[in-house]
Design an enzyme around this catalytic site. Structure first.
Site, PDB file in Angstrom:
ATOM      1  N   ARG A  39      11.617  -7.617   5.048  1.00  0.00           N
ATOM      2  CA  ARG A  39      11.641  -6.154   4.934  1.00  0.00           C
ATOM      3  C   ARG A  39      12.643  -5.533   5.906  1.00  0.00           C
ATOM      4  O   ARG A  39      12.718  -5.921   7.073  1.00  0.00           O
ATOM      5  CB  ARG A  39      10.235  -5.650   5.269  1.00  0.00           C
ATOM      6  CG  ARG A  39       9.828  -4.431   4.531  1.00  0.00           C
ATOM      7  CD  ARG A  39       8.373  -4.448   4.244  1.00  0.00           C
ATOM      8  NE  ARG A  39       7.598  -4.061   5.421  1.00  0.00           N
ATOM      9  CZ  ARG A  39       6.361  -3.577   5.340  1.00  0.00           C
ATOM     10  NH1 ARG A  39       5.768  -3.443   4.178  1.00  0.00           N
ATOM     11  NH2 ARG A  39       5.712  -3.257   6.423  1.00  0.00           N
ATOM     12  N   LYS A  60       0.833  -1.210   0.000  1.00  0.00           N
ATOM     13  CA  LYS A  60       0.000   0.000   0.000  1.00  0.00           C
ATOM     14  C   LYS A  60       0.870   1.265   0.000  1.00  0.00           C
ATOM     15  O   LYS A  60       0.597   2.194  -0.740  1.00  0.00           O
ATOM     16  CB  LYS A  60      -0.905   0.034   1.238  1.00  0.00           C
ATOM     17  CG  LYS A  60      -1.945  -1.064   1.273  1.00  0.00           C
ATOM     18  CD  LYS A  60      -2.973  -0.811   2.376  1.00  0.00           C
ATOM     19  CE  LYS A  60      -2.413  -0.827   3.777  1.00  0.00           C
ATOM     20  NZ  LYS A  60      -1.925  -2.129   4.224  1.00  0.00           N
ATOM     21  N   ARG A  99      -0.373  -9.445  13.043  1.00  0.00           N
ATOM     22  CA  ARG A  99      -0.942  -8.359  12.224  1.00  0.00           C
ATOM     23  C   ARG A  99      -1.892  -8.919  11.165  1.00  0.00           C
ATOM     24  O   ARG A  99      -2.915  -8.315  10.854  1.00  0.00           O
ATOM     25  CB  ARG A  99       0.176  -7.571  11.530  1.00  0.00           C
ATOM     26  CG  ARG A  99       0.968  -6.725  12.504  1.00  0.00           C
ATOM     27  CD  ARG A  99       2.144  -6.079  11.826  1.00  0.00           C
ATOM     28  NE  ARG A  99       1.769  -4.922  11.024  1.00  0.00           N
ATOM     29  CZ  ARG A  99       2.577  -4.318  10.177  1.00  0.00           C
ATOM     30  NH1 ARG A  99       3.798  -4.764   9.991  1.00  0.00           N
ATOM     31  NH2 ARG A  99       2.175  -3.273   9.500  1.00  0.00           N
ATOM     32  N   ARG A 140      -9.230   1.177   9.019  1.00  0.00           N
ATOM     33  CA  ARG A 140      -8.873  -0.223   9.263  1.00  0.00           C
ATOM     34  C   ARG A 140      -9.944  -0.947  10.047  1.00  0.00           C
ATOM     35  O   ARG A 140      -9.789  -2.137  10.339  1.00  0.00           O
ATOM     36  CB  ARG A 140      -7.566  -0.284  10.041  1.00  0.00           C
ATOM     37  CG  ARG A 140      -6.319  -0.521   9.170  1.00  0.00           C
ATOM     38  CD  ARG A 140      -5.124  -0.533  10.108  1.00  0.00           C
ATOM     39  NE  ARG A 140      -3.996  -1.251   9.607  1.00  0.00           N
ATOM     40  CZ  ARG A 140      -2.897  -0.672   9.122  1.00  0.00           C
ATOM     41  NH1 ARG A 140      -2.834   0.611   8.975  1.00  0.00           N
ATOM     42  NH2 ARG A 140      -1.869  -1.410   8.763  1.00  0.00           N
ATOM     43  N   ARG A 170      11.980  -3.539  11.279  1.00  0.00           N
ATOM     44  CA  ARG A 170      10.966  -2.903  12.121  1.00  0.00           C
ATOM     45  C   ARG A 170      10.460  -3.944  13.109  1.00  0.00           C
ATOM     46  O   ARG A 170      10.249  -5.090  12.736  1.00  0.00           O
ATOM     47  CB  ARG A 170       9.793  -2.464  11.230  1.00  0.00           C
ATOM     48  CG  ARG A 170       9.646  -0.993  11.074  1.00  0.00           C
ATOM     49  CD  ARG A 170       8.674  -0.665   9.966  1.00  0.00           C
ATOM     50  NE  ARG A 170       7.298  -1.064  10.243  1.00  0.00           N
ATOM     51  CZ  ARG A 170       6.280  -0.805   9.429  1.00  0.00           C
ATOM     52  NH1 ARG A 170       6.479  -0.152   8.303  1.00  0.00           N
ATOM     53  NH2 ARG A 170       5.059  -1.185   9.719  1.00  0.00           N
TER      54      ARG A 170
HETATM   55  P1  AMP Z   1       1.176   0.456   8.710  1.00  0.00           P
HETATM   56  O1  AMP Z   1       2.479   1.134   8.492  1.00  0.00           O
HETATM   57  O2  AMP Z   1       0.030   1.103   7.959  1.00  0.00           O
HETATM   58  O3  AMP Z   1       1.231  -1.024   8.468  1.00  0.00           O
HETATM   59  O4  AMP Z   1       0.804   0.647  10.255  1.00  0.00           O
HETATM   60  C1  AMP Z   1       1.611   0.150  11.288  1.00  0.00           C
HETATM   61  C2  AMP Z   1       0.790  -0.083  12.537  1.00  0.00           C
HETATM   62  O5  AMP Z   1       0.201   1.155  12.978  1.00  0.00           O
HETATM   63  C3  AMP Z   1      -0.387  -1.022  12.385  1.00  0.00           C
HETATM   64  O6  AMP Z   1      -0.010  -2.393  12.493  1.00  0.00           O
HETATM   65  C4  AMP Z   1      -1.297  -0.578  13.516  1.00  0.00           C
HETATM   66  O7  AMP Z   1      -0.836  -1.077  14.764  1.00  0.00           O
HETATM   67  C5  AMP Z   1      -1.088   0.920  13.526  1.00  0.00           C
HETATM   68  N1  AMP Z   1      -2.087   1.584  12.644  1.00  0.00           N
HETATM   69  C6  AMP Z   1      -1.866   2.208  11.461  1.00  0.00           C
HETATM   70  N2  AMP Z   1      -3.017   2.677  10.943  1.00  0.00           N
HETATM   71  C7  AMP Z   1      -4.000   2.343  11.825  1.00  0.00           C
HETATM   72  C8  AMP Z   1      -5.413   2.511  11.853  1.00  0.00           C
HETATM   73  N3  AMP Z   1      -6.071   3.117  10.844  1.00  0.00           N
HETATM   74  N4  AMP Z   1      -6.087   2.023  12.925  1.00  0.00           N
HETATM   75  C9  AMP Z   1      -5.457   1.426  13.951  1.00  0.00           C
HETATM   76  N5  AMP Z   1      -4.143   1.198  13.974  1.00  0.00           N
HETATM   77  C10 AMP Z   1      -3.398   1.647  12.935  1.00  0.00           C
END
Ligand code: AMP
Length: 215
Positions: free
Chosen positions: A127, A13, A171, A88, A160
């Site tokens: 990654r 994404k 996740r 989400r 990470r």
């Molecule tokens: P990402 O980089 O988008 O994969 O986000 C990393 C982490 O941030 C996710 O695994 C969630 O723990 C948190 N996170 C990001 N966006 C959201 C969201 N819209 N709602 C809740 N948690 C989020």
């Protein structure tokens, strides 16, 4: 153009959002990036968010919705935006609908990037990220020239915390339970477009731009 990007963690994404943001000249809003920058700066929000992120869980809706609310009010969102990683959950999607209504604008599309769980696990556990400049790498697909050292700035390349295999599995579980229902949600609204997230980033990019061109 106003759009949201759906897809499992690791589906690509972020990469595709950057492409779309440049092409349509709209801001790329990543809630994950906003949380990471808060964690790096040691803010209160960052401290709270970290507890959930490190466990592969979602940050509670009320915290997440507040940051998106503030971000969408900024001037650069007037002509459009791409939301990467938000919504989400169903309550987040319902909030977004209300926010768009009050701005008197419509969502153009919910773009879903589909990748199988097996492929996600392979991609995410490889990654890596530069601890200095933030450049992204992959042990198999985009290796550094010297093992563990960033090609661009020479800082150490790290994994990470939430890309470690145990967290990746958690996740994915969170994704299937809480985020996947959004596919139906947007399908019912006639907004859903699904594109297959291929291994080759360029192929996915082509498919994404074609799908959006038809919008
Ligand atoms: P990402 O980089 O988008 O994969 O986000 C990393 C982490 O941030 C996710 O695994 C969630 O723990 C948190 N996170 C990001 N966006 C959201 C969201 N819209 N709602 C809740 N948690 C989020």
């Amino acid at each position: 153009m106003r759009l949201v990007l759906l897809g499992a963690p690791g589906a690509g994404k972020g990469t595709q959002a950057t492409v779309i943001s440049e092409k349509f000249k709209i801001p790329h809003i990543s809630t994950g990036d906003i949380f990471r920058s808060n964690i790096k700066n040691g803010t209160e929000l960052g401290k709270k968010a970290k507890e959930y992120i490190d466990e592969g869980l979602l940050v509670p809706d009320e915290l997440t919705i507040d940051i998106v609310k503030d971000r969408l009010k900024q001037d650069d969102c007037k002509n459009g935006f791409i939301l990467d990683g938000f919504p989400r959950t169903i309550p987040q999607a319902e909030y977004l609908d209300k926010a768009l209504d009050s701005m008197e604008v419509n969502l153009d599309c919910a773009l879903n990037i589909y990748v199988s769980d097996e492929e996600i696990i392979k991609r995410m556990s490889g990654r890596r990220l530069c601890s200095g400049c933030g450049k992204g790498y992959h042990t198999i697909y985009i290796p550094t020239r010297v093992s563990g050292i960033c090609d661009s700035c020479g800082a150490a390349v790290i994994q990470r915390e939430d890309d470690k295999e145990e967290t990746v599995l958690s996740r994915l579980k969170t994704y299937h339970e809480q985020t996947e229902p959004l596919i139906d949600y947007y399908e019912r609204k006639g907004k859903l477009v699904t594109v297959e997230g291929k291994k080759n980033v360029e192929d996915t990019k082509k498919a994404v731009l074609e799908a959006l061109g038809a919008k």
